[in-house]
Design an enzyme around this catalytic site. Structure first.
Site, mmCIF file in Angstrom:
data_model
loop_
_atom_site.group_PDB
_atom_site.id
_atom_site.type_symbol
_atom_site.label_atom_id
_atom_site.label_comp_id
_atom_site.label_asym_id
_atom_site.label_seq_id
_atom_site.Cartn_x
_atom_site.Cartn_y
_atom_site.Cartn_z
ATOM 1 N N ASP A 51 -0.561 -2.454 2.812
ATOM 2 C CA ASP A 51 -0.501 -2.100 4.275
ATOM 3 C C ASP A 51 -1.189 -0.635 4.699
ATOM 4 O O ASP A 51 -1.118 -0.401 5.704
ATOM 5 C CB ASP A 51 0.777 -1.877 5.010
ATOM 6 N N SER A 52 -1.742 -0.029 3.903
ATOM 7 C CA SER A 52 -2.670 1.207 4.114
ATOM 8 C C SER A 52 -3.661 0.553 4.753
ATOM 9 O O SER A 52 -4.752 1.178 5.233
ATOM 10 C CB SER A 52 -3.357 1.560 2.611
ATOM 11 N N LYS A 119 4.636 -7.540 -2.306
ATOM 12 C CA LYS A 119 4.935 -6.081 -2.810
ATOM 13 C C LYS A 119 5.701 -5.555 -1.752
ATOM 14 O O LYS A 119 5.710 -5.749 -0.405
ATOM 15 C CB LYS A 119 3.869 -5.111 -2.960
ATOM 16 N N GLU A 121 8.334 -1.995 -0.652
ATOM 17 C CA GLU A 121 8.632 -0.490 -0.822
ATOM 18 C C GLU A 121 10.353 -0.298 -0.815
ATOM 19 O O GLU A 121 10.920 -1.081 -0.022
ATOM 20 C CB GLU A 121 8.051 0.273 0.249
ATOM 21 N N GLU A 188 4.496 5.816 -6.915
ATOM 22 C CA GLU A 188 3.419 6.439 -6.173
ATOM 23 C C GLU A 188 3.875 7.751 -5.896
ATOM 24 O O GLU A 188 4.968 8.467 -5.500
ATOM 25 C CB GLU A 188 3.412 5.961 -4.710
#
Ligand code: KIV
Length: 266
Positions: A51-52, A119, A121, A188
């Site tokens: 989602d970057s 993915k 978070e 991260e």
């Protein structure tokens, strides 16, 4: 540079096997068909439709405005462009608030994009969500440490796991997410020594970004790797090309050529 032409797509079993054999895993983000194809030809193991996308392609300040439809559109393009890499798609902000919502979101991504994995978070609280998806046959990559969707709650972008309590919370989260069935976990901006310890504790591969060299694999935002952006990349990204200059120079040469043309007379 070698061009990888294998047509069999890597699976989560291949990814786990590479970790067991000690082979490091290479992952990059991709947001479109052509780039996915080029990274695939280069032999990348996994492509992340992160989602970057929001920061890198759509021009938002954070990843928060990215929608599920945005992710599906770009994930489908990456899937079409690649033949060998395992493709992982992020669930964006608000798409995984509880197990049922996450399942609906993940089903939509899988059915409309064709990617192989999702993915999510989040720390310990994300474990029941991961479990629910895995029970439904969905491959899930977890993501702890700096989780950009929580930037406002975290209070910025910084390194995680510095205090003893914070380090223990990350260890607990990593173990809970592995137990919930995640096939890999992104670390991260985690203190490198802690990232190495977590890597040693888990069976599943850790994929580091800004978390030192001792993770089982590494992931980078492609634009940070190739020097394609309007802002400098984060300090941990060491660009291997300067594509921004190539684009500016080519555009300048084109503009000059067009402007220098004599007007045509009828
Ligand atoms: O969205 C993304 O690109 C990511 C990576 C930075 C891991 O989550």
């Amino acid at each position: 540079m070698s061009i990888h032409a294998e047509t069999r797509r890597l699976t989560t079993r291949d990814i786990r096997a590479k970790k067991r054999s000690g082979e490091k895993l290479a992952m990059l983000t991709a947001y479109d068909h052509v780039t996915a194809g080029l990274l695939d030809q280069a032999g990348i193991d996994m492509l992340l439709v992160g989602d970057s996308l929001g920061n890198v392609v759509l021009g938002y300040e954070t990843t928060i405005p990215v929608t599920l439809d945005d992710m599906i559109r770009h994930a489908a393009a990456v899937q079409r462009g690649s033949r060998r890499a395992l493709v992982v798609c992020d669930l964006p902000f608000g798409a995984a608030t509880d197990p049922d919502t996450a399942l609906r979101s993940a089903v939509a991504v899988m059915q409309h994009s064709g990617v192989q994995a999702i993915k999510i978070e989040g720390g310990v609280a994300a474990a029941p969500i991961v479990r629910r998806l895995v029970e439904q046959g969905i491959a899930v990559m977890a993501h702890i440490g700096l989780t950009p969707q929580s930037v406002h709650q975290l209070g910025g972008y910084y390194r995680h796991g510095k205090s003893e309590d914070a380090a223990q919370a990350l260890i607990d989260a990593a173990k809970a997410l592995e137990a919930a069935g995640a096939f890999a976990i992104v670390l991260e901006m985690v203190v490198p020594e802690l990232a190495a310890d977590i890597t040693a504790m888990l069976e599943i591969p850790t994929i580091g970004i800004g978390s030192g060299p001792d993770c089982a694999g590494q992931v980078l935002v492609l634009n940070d790797l190739i020097g394609l952006g309007l802002k400098p990349p984060p300090s941990f990204a060491k660009p291997k090309a300067d594509v921004a200059t190539i684009v500016r120079d080519a555009a300048s040469a084109y503009i000059a050529e067009v402007k220098a043309r004599e007007p045509q007379r009828d």
